[in-house]
Design an enzyme around this catalytic site. Structure first.
Site, mmCIF file in Angstrom:
data_model
loop_
_atom_site.group_PDB
_atom_site.id
_atom_site.type_symbol
_atom_site.label_atom_id
_atom_site.label_comp_id
_atom_site.label_asym_id
_atom_site.label_seq_id
_atom_site.Cartn_x
_atom_site.Cartn_y
_atom_site.Cartn_z
ATOM 1 N N ASP A 100 82.958 -46.997 29.398
ATOM 2 C CA ASP A 100 82.929 -48.449 29.535
ATOM 3 C C ASP A 100 83.883 -49.099 28.541
ATOM 4 O O ASP A 100 83.524 -50.050 27.860
ATOM 5 C CB ASP A 100 81.494 -48.962 29.350
ATOM 6 C CG ASP A 100 81.344 -50.448 29.665
ATOM 7 O OD1 ASP A 100 82.238 -51.019 30.315
ATOM 8 O OD2 ASP A 100 80.339 -51.040 29.233
ATOM 9 N N ASN A 132 72.463 -52.724 22.490
ATOM 10 C CA ASN A 132 71.558 -52.682 23.635
ATOM 11 C C ASN A 132 71.414 -51.257 24.162
ATOM 12 O O ASN A 132 70.381 -50.893 24.710
ATOM 13 C CB ASN A 132 72.080 -53.599 24.742
ATOM 14 C CG ASN A 132 71.263 -53.499 26.015
ATOM 15 O OD1 ASN A 132 70.094 -53.844 26.029
ATOM 16 N ND2 ASN A 132 71.866 -52.972 27.071
ATOM 17 N N HIS A 133 72.461 -50.449 23.985
ATOM 18 C CA HIS A 133 72.466 -49.103 24.536
ATOM 19 C C HIS A 133 73.378 -48.206 23.691
ATOM 20 O O HIS A 133 74.105 -48.680 22.822
ATOM 21 C CB HIS A 133 72.947 -49.116 25.993
ATOM 22 C CG HIS A 133 74.214 -49.894 26.191
ATOM 23 N ND1 HIS A 133 74.252 -51.117 26.830
ATOM 24 C CD2 HIS A 133 75.493 -49.657 25.786
ATOM 25 C CE1 HIS A 133 75.486 -51.572 26.835
ATOM 26 N NE2 HIS A 133 76.262 -50.707 26.205
ATOM 27 N N GLN A 191 74.948 -45.170 29.895
ATOM 28 C CA GLN A 191 74.614 -46.050 28.768
ATOM 29 C C GLN A 191 73.101 -46.305 28.728
ATOM 30 O O GLN A 191 72.624 -47.371 29.107
ATOM 31 C CB GLN A 191 75.370 -47.379 28.896
ATOM 32 C CG GLN A 191 76.886 -47.235 28.759
ATOM 33 C CD GLN A 191 77.614 -48.507 29.139
ATOM 34 O OE1 GLN A 191 77.542 -48.962 30.288
ATOM 35 N NE2 GLN A 191 78.327 -49.095 28.194
ATOM 36 N N ARG A 245 79.911 -60.230 16.878
ATOM 37 C CA ARG A 245 79.697 -60.741 18.223
ATOM 38 C C ARG A 245 78.674 -59.791 18.853
ATOM 39 O O ARG A 245 78.931 -58.595 18.985
ATOM 40 C CB ARG A 245 81.015 -60.764 19.010
ATOM 41 C CG ARG A 245 80.849 -61.224 20.470
ATOM 42 C CD ARG A 245 80.725 -60.028 21.369
ATOM 43 N NE ARG A 245 80.700 -60.348 22.787
ATOM 44 C CZ ARG A 245 80.475 -59.464 23.737
ATOM 45 N NH1 ARG A 245 80.279 -58.191 23.433
ATOM 46 N NH2 ARG A 245 80.455 -59.808 24.986
ATOM 47 N N ASP A 294 76.553 -58.124 21.636
ATOM 48 C CA ASP A 294 76.718 -57.834 23.056
ATOM 49 C C ASP A 294 75.382 -57.900 23.787
ATOM 50 O O ASP A 294 74.365 -57.397 23.291
ATOM 51 C CB ASP A 294 77.317 -56.428 23.203
ATOM 52 C CG ASP A 294 77.694 -56.079 24.628
ATOM 53 O OD1 ASP A 294 78.502 -56.808 25.225
ATOM 54 O OD2 ASP A 294 77.172 -55.068 25.143
ATOM 55 N N GLU A 338 65.065 -57.545 25.725
ATOM 56 C CA GLU A 338 64.162 -57.384 26.868
ATOM 57 C C GLU A 338 63.143 -56.282 26.572
ATOM 58 O O GLU A 338 63.492 -55.174 26.160
ATOM 59 C CB GLU A 338 64.974 -57.033 28.107
ATOM 60 C CG GLU A 338 64.177 -57.006 29.386
ATOM 61 C CD GLU A 338 65.070 -56.719 30.582
ATOM 62 O OE1 GLU A 338 65.155 -57.575 31.474
ATOM 63 O OE2 GLU A 338 65.701 -55.650 30.593
ATOM 64 N N GLU A 364 76.438 -63.165 23.094
ATOM 65 C CA GLU A 364 76.706 -63.199 24.528
ATOM 66 C C GLU A 364 75.374 -63.408 25.240
ATOM 67 O O GLU A 364 74.584 -62.483 25.401
ATOM 68 C CB GLU A 364 77.354 -61.889 24.989
ATOM 69 C CG GLU A 364 77.669 -61.880 26.475
ATOM 70 C CD GLU A 364 78.040 -60.503 26.998
ATOM 71 O OE1 GLU A 364 78.768 -60.441 28.008
ATOM 72 O OE2 GLU A 364 77.596 -59.492 26.420
ATOM 73 N N HIS A 379 87.073 -61.053 27.685
ATOM 74 C CA HIS A 379 87.492 -59.692 28.007
ATOM 75 C C HIS A 379 86.795 -59.136 29.239
ATOM 76 O O HIS A 379 87.203 -58.098 29.755
ATOM 77 C CB HIS A 379 87.223 -58.776 26.817
ATOM 78 C CG HIS A 379 85.771 -58.722 26.441
ATOM 79 N ND1 HIS A 379 85.102 -59.803 25.931
ATOM 80 C CD2 HIS A 379 84.873 -57.717 26.513
ATOM 81 C CE1 HIS A 379 83.844 -59.474 25.692
ATOM 82 N NE2 HIS A 379 83.673 -58.222 26.039
#
Length: 556
Positions: free
Chosen positions: A65, A107-108, A173, A203, A205, A212, A247, A314
């Site tokens: 990714d 997150n991952h 991921q 920043r 992500d 969550e 984000e 991006h």
């Protein structure tokens, strides 16, 4: 408030510039951009007026990714350099007056991260609970995937343990389990490590996915936002003035929750995705109504919080907050071919090609960006008007090598073209037509114009700090607004249509003792006794005007 307060909450009138080290400048000739190359271009960013440099992931990666599948949160991708090279960049940027932030992607992880390599082997492994699992076969989750052209659901079966692991992005991921206190502690240690090396923040992500929590796990972390507040507090203790730029692509009323509401004790800044999408709808229609409404609808936030404004980033240019009909309007105007669209919800194009390279429209949009209340964020190449490569896969269309000169590979690298991260843009936006070196020597270039915008923005703290108000006027194509703070007040007027307009305005609290001084050209406009003025705008015209009173002491 005082002008010196701008040094405390520096992010409220910063100029943020995002780049990917891999595609910025290759200094050792191996075809891949590197930290040594970035160090060579810090002076370009300083000359532009950048005050905060945002680095996309530079960590070791499995490259599923484009760097966002990380295999070591504490490392530097060896293709890009070493920790020593990074420190050199940070020191050089600091000397030139720039802070540096980096992507925090927690997150991952990558499936190749050592944590997951252990977690997937046994339910009894200490790292197993670092991730999110389920025993029963999941239902159809196709509606939840972030990349609908790549994944059919958000759960993938893991043979060794007989379970499914969660992944909101690619199956390579796996999602981290924020309810596990060891994960929360590890995230804080990751932040602390990079802050110690000299970063000024992150920043963050995919923040909503990061926080969550599955319903069955809510008891272990009943308020995920409490954890976000803890991270903000940790950042403050370690740096004093560090930032978390989040984000959070949600409706405005939900974004407020991620700011920490009126307390402003969670994310420092949030991207205004709603305003960005409304701007493109207004550009497609040649009607300022949509962006005007989005600005009216922005909720009040803490004085310590800030909106980050942008016209490109991006990722895909998402249009997911528009209605289906509105999205089709934007597609018809700026992405009529299927290859220009992505995921059915966004565009994979840069602004100049979308506007057919019309310099009037391009400059008007960037003038509007810098005049909006908030902190402007630029994506590398925007300062010279780079285009995209629609032959590249997905979001890589806008992540092409930076164009420094008109020479081979656009001056990005001396390596053979097939060794680059991706092809240099060709056609009308190729380096022979769009590059930094040529524009540096041209006072009429887009780069020179962007430098002027940055300078005037930095000289106008009311744009980042002040009260915002729309000014009534009769033309639907025109957006007129006022930003005022302390002893400064600035009027910005933008024409989103092709026809010239004469715009009558009434300025509250003004009379014949006031005048308007243009900030982008040399021009003075008198104000009537009733506060009335008439401003002329060319097609796609724009003006920034400082209100100057009889006792004003600010320089104009």
């Amino acid at each position: 408030m005082r002008i010196t307060d701008t040094a405390d909450l520096w992010w409220k009138n910063a100029v943020v510039y995002c780049l990917d080290v891999e595609t910025y400048l290759d200094w050792d000739g191996d075809g891949c951009g590197d930290l040594a190359g970035l160090a060579q271009r810090i002076d370009h960013l300083a000359d532009l007026g950048v005050t905060c440099l945002w680095l996309m992931p530079f960590y070791p990666t499995a490259e599923r990714d484009d760097g966002y599948d990380i295999t070591d949160f504490y490392g530097v991708d060896p293709r890009l350099g070493t920790h020593g090279d990074l420190v050199e960049v940070l020191r050089t940027a600091k000397d030139r007056g720039m802070r540096v932030i980096a992507d925090l992607v927690v997150n991952h992880t990558s499936v190749q991260h050592p944590w997951f390599q252990r977690a997937r082997q046994s339910r009894d492994d200490p790292f197993h609970d670092f991730y999110v699992w389920r025993d029963d076969e999941p239902p159809d989750t196709s509606a939840q995937v972030v990349f609908p052209d790549q994944e059919k659901g958000v759960w993938t079966f893991n043979e060794p343990t007989g379970e499914w692991y969660q992944h909101r992005f690619y199956k390579e991921q796996p999602d981290l389990n924020v309810t596990d206190p060891r994960v929360r502690d590890e995230v804080a240690k990751i932040m602390g490590f990079w802050l110690q090396l000299g970063l000024s923040g992150f920043r963050v992500d995919a923040v909503p996915f990061f926080l969550e929590v599955e319903p069955d796990d809510a008891g272990e972390l009943p308020d995920p936002h409490q954890y976000l507040r803890a991270l903000r507090s940790f950042l403050g203790r370690r740096t004093g003035d560090g930032i978390l730029l989040g984000e959070v692509n949600l409706p405005h009323e939900q974004q407020v929750e991620f700011f920490g509401g009126a307390d402003g004790d969670e994310l420092t800044m949030l991207f205004d995705f709603v305003g960005m999408q409304a701007l493109y709808l207004s550009l497609a229609r040649g009607d300022a109504g949509a962006v005007s409404q989005a600005l009216r609808d922005r909720p009040a936030v803490s004085p310590d919080s800030q909106w980050a404004t942008f016209v490109r980033n991006h990722d895909e240019l998402t249009l997911d907050k528009l209605t289906d009909d509105e999205r089709q309007e934007v597609f018809a105007a700026f992405g009529p071919e299927e290859r220009m669209q992505v995921y059915g919800r966004g565009l994979r194009r840069r602004l100049p090609p979308m506007l057919d390279g019309d310099p009037r429209r391009v400059r008007m949009v960037y003038s509007l960006l810098f005049s909006l209340p908030g902190t402007p964020v630029l994506f590398y190449g925007e300062e010279i008007g780079m285009g995209e490569d629609l032959d590249a896969e997905g979001r890589l269309a806008v992540r092409t090598p930076m164009q420094w000169t008109s020479g081979p590979n656009g001056g990005f690298s001396t390596a053979d073209p097939d060794r680059l991260p991706g092809p240099v843009v060709d056609g009308g936006f190729a380096p022979e037509f769009v590059n930094v070196a040529d524009q540096r020597r041209d006072e009429d270039s887009l780069l020179s114009f962007m430098k002027l915008l940055v300078r005037r923005y930095r000289e106008s703290p009311e744009l980042g700090w002040g009260e915002f108000a729309l000014i009534e006027q009769p033309h639907r194509e025109v957006l007129a607004h006022l930003c005022s703070w302390d002893d400064g007040a600035l009027v910005a007027v933008h024409n989103l249509g092709p026809e010239p307009r004469t715009v009558p305005l009434t300025l509250p609290g003004c009379d014949a003792g006031h005048r308007l001084e243009d900030l982008l050209v040399t021009r003075t406009t008198p104000v009537g006794e009733d506060g009335g003025v008439e401003l002329t705008l060319d097609g796609y015209g724009y003006r920034w005007l400082r209100i100057v009173g009889p006792d004003a002491r600010r320089l104009v």
